[in-house]
Design an enzyme around this catalytic site. Structure first.
Site, PDB file in Angstrom:
ATOM      1  N   HIS A  62       0.823  -1.222   0.000  1.00  0.00           N
ATOM      2  CA  HIS A  62       0.000   0.000   0.000  1.00  0.00           C
ATOM      3  C   HIS A  62       0.853   1.268   0.000  1.00  0.00           C
ATOM      4  O   HIS A  62       0.519   2.242  -0.668  1.00  0.00           O
ATOM      5  CB  HIS A  62      -0.986  -0.032   1.170  1.00  0.00           C
ATOM      6  CG  HIS A  62      -2.048  -1.079   0.981  1.00  0.00           C
ATOM      7  ND1 HIS A  62      -2.386  -2.005   1.948  1.00  0.00           N
ATOM      8  CD2 HIS A  62      -2.810  -1.379  -0.110  1.00  0.00           C
ATOM      9  CE1 HIS A  62      -3.335  -2.809   1.469  1.00  0.00           C
ATOM     10  NE2 HIS A  62      -3.601  -2.454   0.226  1.00  0.00           N
ATOM     11  N   ASP A 137     -17.912   0.165 -11.931  1.00  0.00           N
ATOM     12  CA  ASP A 137     -16.863  -0.200 -12.865  1.00  0.00           C
ATOM     13  C   ASP A 137     -15.833   0.932 -12.993  1.00  0.00           C
ATOM     14  O   ASP A 137     -16.155   2.027 -13.444  1.00  0.00           O
ATOM     15  CB  ASP A 137     -17.530  -0.489 -14.220  1.00  0.00           C
ATOM     16  CG  ASP A 137     -16.530  -0.884 -15.287  1.00  0.00           C
ATOM     17  OD1 ASP A 137     -15.355  -1.108 -14.938  1.00  0.00           O
ATOM     18  OD2 ASP A 137     -16.931  -0.964 -16.457  1.00  0.00           O
ATOM     19  N   ASP A 155      -5.135  -0.521  -8.397  1.00  0.00           N
ATOM     20  CA  ASP A 155      -4.866  -1.560  -7.391  1.00  0.00           C
ATOM     21  C   ASP A 155      -5.737  -2.764  -7.734  1.00  0.00           C
ATOM     22  O   ASP A 155      -6.763  -3.012  -7.116  1.00  0.00           O
ATOM     23  CB  ASP A 155      -5.181  -1.017  -5.992  1.00  0.00           C
ATOM     24  CG  ASP A 155      -4.944  -2.064  -4.912  1.00  0.00           C
ATOM     25  OD1 ASP A 155      -4.351  -3.109  -5.222  1.00  0.00           O
ATOM     26  OD2 ASP A 155      -5.355  -1.833  -3.757  1.00  0.00           O
ATOM     27  N   SER A 156      -5.313  -3.510  -8.720  1.00  0.00           N
ATOM     28  CA  SER A 156      -6.150  -4.595  -9.254  1.00  0.00           C
ATOM     29  C   SER A 156      -5.764  -5.940  -8.666  1.00  0.00           C
ATOM     30  O   SER A 156      -4.718  -6.094  -8.040  1.00  0.00           O
ATOM     31  CB  SER A 156      -5.978  -4.658 -10.767  1.00  0.00           C
ATOM     32  OG  SER A 156      -4.683  -5.123 -11.066  1.00  0.00           O
TER      33      SER A 156
HETATM   34  N1  AG3 Z   1      -3.883  -6.270  -5.252  1.00  0.00           N
HETATM   35  C1  AG3 Z   1      -2.841  -7.029  -5.906  1.00  0.00           C
HETATM   36  C2  AG3 Z   1      -2.742  -8.419  -5.420  1.00  0.00           C
HETATM   37  C3  AG3 Z   1      -2.153  -9.385  -6.377  1.00  0.00           C
HETATM   38  C4  AG3 Z   1      -1.690 -10.579  -5.640  1.00  0.00           C
HETATM   39  N2  AG3 Z   1      -1.686 -11.749  -6.452  1.00  0.00           N
HETATM   40  C5  AG3 Z   1      -1.715 -12.997  -5.958  1.00  0.00           C
HETATM   41  N3  AG3 Z   1      -1.681 -13.218  -4.692  1.00  0.00           N
HETATM   42  N4  AG3 Z   1      -1.750 -13.995  -6.787  1.00  0.00           N
HETATM   43  C6  AG3 Z   1      -3.923  -6.275  -3.849  1.00  0.00           C
HETATM   44  C7  AG3 Z   1      -5.013  -5.461  -3.259  1.00  0.00           C
HETATM   45  C8  AG3 Z   1      -4.572  -4.832  -2.007  1.00  0.00           C
HETATM   46  N5  AG3 Z   1      -5.190  -3.585  -1.769  1.00  0.00           N
END
Ligand code: AG3
Length: 276
Positions: A62, A137, A155-156
């Site tokens: 973060h 969306d 932040d996907s």
């Molecule tokens: N977003 C990215 C997480 C990707 C992790 N991938 C996995 N564990 N295969 C995280 C969201 C946090 N705010």
């Protein structure tokens, strides 16, 4: 009886953690959602079997997805976070005093609600008066707000299921349009070990749109391979340069420092090779 959670990070490799308690599981309209309490990492938010964030190492991701772009911008006022329903990025974004409005565009409101309940220290800033939570969306939101944002943060989840569109060149084009003339965009771009081709393609797509495109790294123990990449596209400012040293120095952080900001762009050779 011992219960273990395993994320199969690839077909042939995974990480595993002993479960203290399964706190919540549900199928939302978008994905499988689980909140588990683990002995080593504390509470863990899991979407479609993938670790999204944990109590113990969430600060790294973060802080690093937020403070590089925000610190490179001299006066970030309006920030958009696409995804990130747990609220961790919004919490970091709002540490910058210049930010007047931080919009969260998250498609799955169950991620927001379950995070508020079980990860209050991550979701803490979603109730801030400068935070605007929009359930919907993110791609549509960006298209509907041209020229509006100083910084856009994506932040996907991984590029499967609901997040596929967040790795498409057409989305990066919309982001370019959604930014002001000196705007900066950053997206999480997965592991250099397991997703080299994706990193290469994302960099190429972003480079075809933004005059300045860079990759930087952070170590995130609970993510696949532990080494994680972020792709940054900037219209004007070099993201390696801190715009306001005193603002960045006064951020209260656990991972990000001014020195780390600069060093995060120093890449191992095998990662540098992914960019060409
Ligand atoms: N977003 C990215 C997480 C990707 C992790 N991938 C996995 N564990 N295969 C995280 C969201 C946090 N705010």
């Amino acid at each position: 009886m011992e219960l273990w959670f395993t994320e199969k990070q690839t077909k042939n490799y995974g990480i595993t953690a002993k479960i203290k308690e399964t706190l919540h599981t549900e199928t939302t309209p978008y994905q499988e959602l689980a909140m588990i309490d683990t002995i080593e990492w504390g509470k863990m938010l899991v979407l479609d079997g993938c670790v999204m964030t944990t109590d113990r190492d969430e600060f790294i991701y973060h802080e690093m997805i937020s403070h590089i772009a925000l610190s490179a911008h001299p006066n970030p006022k309006k920030v958009l976070v696409v995804g990130g329903g747990d609220g961790g990025v919004i919490r970091e974004v709002l540490k910058h005093p210049s930010v007047e409005k931080a919009v969260l565009a998250e498609i799955d409101d169950r991620v927001i609600e379950v995070s508020k309940e079980y990860l209050p220290q991550i979701a803490v800033a979603l109730g801030d008066s400068r935070a605007v939570v929009e359930v919907g969306d993110g791609i549509a939101h960006v298209k509907e707000h041209p020229g509006e944002y100083d910084v856009i943060i994506v932040d996907s989840t991984d590029p499967i299921g609901p997040a596929v569109g967040l790795f498409a060149k057409s989305f990066y084009e919309s982001i370019y349009e959604g930014l002001k003339e000196d705007g900066i965009f950053v997206a999480q771009s997965e592991s250099p070990f397991f997703n080299g081709e994706l990193i290469h393609n994302v960099q190429a797509d972003v480079r075809s749109l933004f005059p300045i495109t860079k990759l930087y790294l952070a170590s995130i123990p609970t993510y696949p391979s532990g080494l994680w990449s972020f792709t940054i596209g900037s219209k004007k400012y070099d993201p390696r340069v801190i715009a306001d040293e005193s603002r960045s120095a006064s951020l209260v952080t656990k991972y990000y420092t001014k020195d780390l900001h600069r060093s995060a762009f120093t890449l191992p050779r095998f990662v540098e090779d992914l960019l060409s």
